[in-house]
Design a protein around this motif. Structure first.
Motif, PDB file in Angstrom:
ATOM      1  N   ARG A 110       0.870  -1.158  -0.055  1.00  0.00           N
ATOM      2  CA  ARG A 110      -0.091  -0.087  -0.013  1.00  0.00           C
ATOM      3  C   ARG A 110       0.790   1.125  -0.039  1.00  0.00           C
ATOM      4  O   ARG A 110       0.574   2.305  -0.770  1.00  0.00           O
ATOM      5  CB  ARG A 110      -0.908  -0.067   1.112  1.00  0.00           C
ATOM      6  CG  ARG A 110      -2.138  -1.119   1.339  1.00  0.00           C
ATOM      7  CD  ARG A 110      -2.745  -1.287  -0.204  1.00  0.00           C
ATOM      8  NE  ARG A 110      -3.299  -0.108  -0.465  1.00  0.00           N
ATOM      9  CZ  ARG A 110      -3.679  -0.162  -1.935  1.00  0.00           C
ATOM     10  NH1 ARG A 110      -3.852  -0.923  -2.596  1.00  0.00           N
ATOM     11  NH2 ARG A 110      -4.070   1.206  -2.466  1.00  0.00           N
ATOM     12  N   CYS A 111       1.907   1.166   0.771  1.00  0.00           N
ATOM     13  CA  CYS A 111       2.899   2.374   0.970  1.00  0.00           C
ATOM     14  C   CYS A 111       3.540   2.788  -0.615  1.00  0.00           C
ATOM     15  O   CYS A 111       3.503   3.752  -0.996  1.00  0.00           O
ATOM     16  CB  CYS A 111       3.762   2.459   1.873  1.00  0.00           C
ATOM     17  SG  CYS A 111       3.064   2.315   3.385  1.00  0.00           S
ATOM     18  N   GLN A 112       4.130   1.438  -1.071  1.00  0.00           N
ATOM     19  CA  GLN A 112       4.771   1.660  -2.306  1.00  0.00           C
ATOM     20  C   GLN A 112       3.966   2.267  -3.509  1.00  0.00           C
ATOM     21  O   GLN A 112       4.227   3.041  -4.194  1.00  0.00           O
ATOM     22  CB  GLN A 112       5.333   0.396  -2.870  1.00  0.00           C
ATOM     23  CG  GLN A 112       6.333   0.413  -4.066  1.00  0.00           C
ATOM     24  CD  GLN A 112       5.509   0.508  -5.464  1.00  0.00           C
ATOM     25  OE1 GLN A 112       4.436  -0.308  -5.488  1.00  0.00           O
ATOM     26  NE2 GLN A 112       6.263   1.157  -6.175  1.00  0.00           N
ATOM     27  N   ARG A 113       2.698   1.788  -3.366  1.00  0.00           N
ATOM     28  CA  ARG A 113       1.684   2.050  -4.664  1.00  0.00           C
ATOM     29  C   ARG A 113       1.331   3.443  -4.275  1.00  0.00           C
ATOM     30  O   ARG A 113       1.245   4.357  -5.331  1.00  0.00           O
ATOM     31  CB  ARG A 113       0.338   1.346  -4.697  1.00  0.00           C
ATOM     32  CG  ARG A 113       0.459  -0.239  -5.113  1.00  0.00           C
ATOM     33  CD  ARG A 113      -0.404  -1.174  -4.415  1.00  0.00           C
ATOM     34  NE  ARG A 113      -1.851  -0.850  -5.302  1.00  0.00           N
ATOM     35  CZ  ARG A 113      -2.236  -1.395  -6.418  1.00  0.00           C
ATOM     36  NH1 ARG A 113      -1.429  -2.250  -6.929  1.00  0.00           N
ATOM     37  NH2 ARG A 113      -3.222  -0.888  -7.170  1.00  0.00           N
ATOM     38  N   PHE A 114       1.214   3.954  -3.215  1.00  0.00           N
ATOM     39  CA  PHE A 114       0.676   5.454  -2.999  1.00  0.00           C
ATOM     40  C   PHE A 114       1.944   6.400  -3.319  1.00  0.00           C
ATOM     41  O   PHE A 114       1.961   7.291  -3.985  1.00  0.00           O
ATOM     42  CB  PHE A 114       0.372   5.731  -1.547  1.00  0.00           C
ATOM     43  CG  PHE A 114       0.160   7.091  -0.985  1.00  0.00           C
ATOM     44  CD1 PHE A 114      -1.117   7.706  -1.741  1.00  0.00           C
ATOM     45  CD2 PHE A 114       0.879   7.462   0.006  1.00  0.00           C
ATOM     46  CE1 PHE A 114      -1.039   9.134  -1.434  1.00  0.00           C
ATOM     47  CE2 PHE A 114       0.550   8.806   0.409  1.00  0.00           C
ATOM     48  CZ  PHE A 114      -0.493   9.539  -0.226  1.00  0.00           C
ATOM     49  N   LEU A 115       3.180   6.003  -2.949  1.00  0.00           N
ATOM     50  CA  LEU A 115       4.541   6.748  -3.133  1.00  0.00           C
ATOM     51  C   LEU A 115       4.713   6.919  -4.659  1.00  0.00           C
ATOM     52  O   LEU A 115       5.253   7.866  -4.799  1.00  0.00           O
ATOM     53  CB  LEU A 115       5.397   6.499  -2.321  1.00  0.00           C
ATOM     54  CG  LEU A 115       5.489   6.491  -0.913  1.00  0.00           C
ATOM     55  CD1 LEU A 115       6.813   6.225  -0.153  1.00  0.00           C
ATOM     56  CD2 LEU A 115       4.816   7.901  -0.430  1.00  0.00           C
ATOM     57  N   SER A 116       4.416   5.891  -5.428  1.00  0.00           N
ATOM     58  CA  SER A 116       4.804   5.955  -6.847  1.00  0.00           C
ATOM     59  C   SER A 116       3.536   6.090  -7.676  1.00  0.00           C
ATOM     60  O   SER A 116       3.648   6.332  -8.937  1.00  0.00           O
ATOM     61  CB  SER A 116       5.088   4.476  -7.130  1.00  0.00           C
ATOM     62  OG  SER A 116       6.014   3.965  -6.388  1.00  0.00           O
ATOM     63  N   ALA A 117       2.367   6.751  -6.870  1.00  0.00           N
ATOM     64  CA  ALA A 117       1.175   6.915  -7.807  1.00  0.00           C
ATOM     65  C   ALA A 117       1.181   8.110  -8.507  1.00  0.00           C
ATOM     66  O   ALA A 117       2.106   9.196  -8.180  1.00  0.00           O
ATOM     67  CB  ALA A 117      -0.022   7.014  -6.924  1.00  0.00           C
ATOM     68  N   ILE A 118       0.441   8.423  -9.691  1.00  0.00           N
ATOM     69  CA  ILE A 118       0.272   9.718 -10.349  1.00  0.00           C
ATOM     70  C   ILE A 118      -0.707  10.539 -10.107  1.00  0.00           C
ATOM     71  O   ILE A 118      -1.948  10.085  -9.828  1.00  0.00           O
ATOM     72  CB  ILE A 118       0.027   9.350 -11.885  1.00  0.00           C
ATOM     73  CG1 ILE A 118       1.297   8.622 -12.576  1.00  0.00           C
ATOM     74  CG2 ILE A 118      -0.169  10.510 -12.659  1.00  0.00           C
ATOM     75  CD1 ILE A 118       1.225   7.983 -13.851  1.00  0.00           C
ATOM     76  N   ASP A 119      -0.394  11.794  -9.395  1.00  0.00           N
ATOM     77  CA  ASP A 119      -1.419  12.553  -8.913  1.00  0.00           C
ATOM     78  C   ASP A 119      -2.318  13.148 -10.012  1.00  0.00           C
ATOM     79  O   ASP A 119      -1.861  13.756 -11.192  1.00  0.00           O
ATOM     80  CB  ASP A 119      -0.778  13.570  -8.131  1.00  0.00           C
ATOM     81  CG  ASP A 119      -0.054  13.289  -6.759  1.00  0.00           C
ATOM     82  OD1 ASP A 119      -0.245  11.896  -6.678  1.00  0.00           O
ATOM     83  OD2 ASP A 119       0.981  13.937  -6.439  1.00  0.00           O
ATOM     84  N   VAL A 120      -3.820  13.310  -9.448  1.00  0.00           N
ATOM     85  CA  VAL A 120      -4.682  13.715 -10.768  1.00  0.00           C
ATOM     86  C   VAL A 120      -5.463  14.711 -10.130  1.00  0.00           C
ATOM     87  O   VAL A 120      -6.245  15.393 -10.655  1.00  0.00           O
ATOM     88  CB  VAL A 120      -5.511  12.893 -11.548  1.00  0.00           C
ATOM     89  CG1 VAL A 120      -4.379  11.778 -12.271  1.00  0.00           C
ATOM     90  CG2 VAL A 120      -6.079  11.882 -10.353  1.00  0.00           C
TER      91      VAL A 120
END
Length: 560
Positions: A110-120
């Motif tokens: 969950r942490c990795q997915r959030f830190l690597s996500a693309i902000d929209v």
């Protein structure tokens, strides 16, 4: 990292989501997962993560939508929950390897997915949440965590190889290689956890590297084209190059240890193992020999026979380990963690149990799990021994009545033999508590698992039994003996001694009852009558025991 979707496609899908659900403008929204990582394909989910400025936690399951041919998942999490998860990983990083090792994969993912996500939406707000765990710290944590996972998998591979199980060893070696390779990639900043993307990650992060080529060649046994032994040696070589220590390959570090809450119970000729008082296993003769040969606290390598029996012996020990009946440890690293305790399908054969314990067919596996709960198994077994003893007692009564020409007494004694033969059959089929005597014949008649001819013989004999003279008595006794013999053959109870013909027969009865009574007392199972507990105190002997006067409500003597 560049998403497979364009930013315009992402925003169009997000607008479609917002048209269907009310999403506050204060929320932060990001695209996460394989598409955000630039690893997805046409079948990948479009994963939107909504971070809400709330204190309560949202349901874990995402909302699933189908928009313009895409499968869209929308997961909502509170900012407070996300911050707690990020802070937990940051704290583990501060504490070091031991704490990192204990982290849950779900937290890391969950942490990795959030830190690597693309902000929209609301990039500034999302950044304020991300500050609880810098990306560089997460990369190091995931690299360490995966390295520890690889080491554990390697220990399993070495253990399975030591036990002579090449297929299992290869499987664990493949896992070790995948985890070590992803740890290597994480140290390079590519820390996406999903294992299926390993080849894509290797070719984008370390293209042309000699290690990349070697890992891809050995990704599976089939791709390598090698025999299992050669494959293991090649994988072990790559694992050394990926940073695993030399001591982690030495099978002399494997130690066999006793598992907690596992006890051994021998009933007649069969060895049984009890786990946590909740599950009962029966062993074949070969598995029982292996069990008796185990020496806890010693080297696993020294325990294994290097000859033809190595794979057979190793397979049984591996099953013991997988079932949590023994532990395998690595010196300096504790109990091997990756192999989870599993279970077997409940085994049942009709009838279920005999004086020797669980009845197991000749074609059964070497270890089987009783379908009966242990306490019920013990109660039914004790009842089986007891009612067989009553059959013997009733036969002695019948012979005495015949000598005295007491035909009605004889008739009642034979009926008592028949009733308790029925109770023996029901006990052997695992029925416990037993029904009242008034209902026993009806239950036997409906016991479809029992041989139809035997059931019919019992019902017909009970309905027609009438004694008028010695000739009819002799005939009835012969028929009753035939029923008892057939019942005991069906229920594997032919080993039961003639309890009242001699001192040796009575002692054999006590010995059999003692083994069952010990198990029953250990499990706090229901005894068929209070005197059965005396067997434990008597120490298998027939010496008298002085007891306090019994409560009048307690069972005493052999009931009719």
């Amino acid at each position: 990292m560049q998403s497979v979707l364009s930013i315009d496609q992402i925003r169009r899908l997000l607008r479609a989501v917002q048209d269907r659900f009310e999403v506050s403008d204060t929320c932060g929204i990001a695209l996460e997962g394989s598409l955000a990582e630039g690893l997805g394909n046409s079948s990948s989910d479009v994963d939107f993560l909504v971070i809400a400025d709330e204190e309560f936690d949202f349901p874990v399951i995402p909302t699933l939508l189908f928009i313009d041919g895409y499968r869209v998942e929308v997961r909502t999490r509170s900012a407070s929950e996300m911050k707690r998860q990020l802070a937990k990983v940051a704290e583990a990083a501060r504490r070091g390897k031991r704490s990192i090792r204990q982290l849950d994969e779900e937290d890391l993912d969950r942490c990795q997915r959030f830190l690597s996500a693309i902000d929209v939406q609301n990039e500034a707000y999302l950044s304020s949440v991300r500050r609880f765990l810098p990306r560089s710290v997460l990369d190091g944590v995931i690299a360490t965590w995966l390295s520890e996972q690889a080491r554990d998998s390697l220990h399993c591979a070495v253990a399975m190889d030591t036990l002579g199980l090449p297929a299992s060893a290869v499987s664990w070696a493949q896992s070790a290689l995948t985890e070590a390779a992803k740890s290597w990639l994480a140290r390079k900043g590519d820390c996406y956890l999903a294992k299926k993307w390993l080849s894509e990650q290797l070719t984008r992060t370390a293209p042309g590297d000699e290690l990349t080529n070697s890992i891809l060649e050995l990704e599976t046994l089939a791709r390598s084209g090698l025999e299992p032994r050669d494959y293991l040696e090649r994988v072990f070589e790559i694992l050394r190059r990926l940073g695993l220590a030399g001591k982690d390959f030495d099978g002399r570090n494997l130690v066999l240890e006793k598992a907690a809450h596992v006890t051994t119970w021998q009933l007649g000729e069969r060895v049984h193992l009890l786990r946590n008082k909740t599950e009962l296993f029966a062993l074949s003769a070969q598995a029982a020999d292996t069990w008796r040969s185990l020496r806890f606290g010693g080297s696993l390598l020294e325990l294994i026979d290097g000859g033809e029996r190595r794979s057979e012996q190793g397979s049984v020990i591996s099953q013991f380990h997988g079932l949590g009946l023994v532990e395998i440890a690595w010196r300096g690293a504790g109990v091997i963690r990756r192999r989870k305790t599993t279970n077997l399908p409940p085994y049942i054969q009709w009838p279920v149990l005999s004086p020797d314990g669980l009845i197991v067919g000749d074609d059964a596996p070497s270890i089987v799990l009783s379908a009966l709960p242990p306490s019920r198994f013990a109660a039914a077994g004790m009842a089986l021994l007891y009612v067989n003893m009553v059959i013997e007692n009733a036969r002695e009564d019948a012979l005495g009545a015949m000598d005295g020409a007491q035909w009605r007494v004889f008739e009642r004694s034979v009926k008592r033999m028949l009733r308790f033969a029925c109770f023996a059959m029901l006990s052997s089929y695992g029925i416990n508590p037993l029904p009242p005597v008034e209902e026993v014949y009806g239950i036997v008649e409906e016991l479809k698992q029992a041989p139809p001819a035997l059931r019919a013989h019992i019902i017909e004999f009970e309905r027609t039994l009438r004694i008028e003279d010695k000739q009819s008595a002799l005939s009835a006794l012969r028929r009753m003996d035939a029923i008892a013999s057939e019942m005991r053959q069906n229920t594997k109870g032919s080993v039961f001694p003639s309890s009242f013909e001699s001192a040796s027969g009575w002692q054999q009865t006590l010995n059999m009852g003692f083994d069952w009574a010990r198990l029953g007392a250990f499990l706090d199972a229901k005894f068929p009558l209070e005197q059965a507990r005396d067997l434990i105190q008597s120490g298998k002997t027939a010496r008298p025991i002085v007891k306090q006067p019994a409560d009048r409500s307690g069972a005493r003597g052999l009931p009719s």
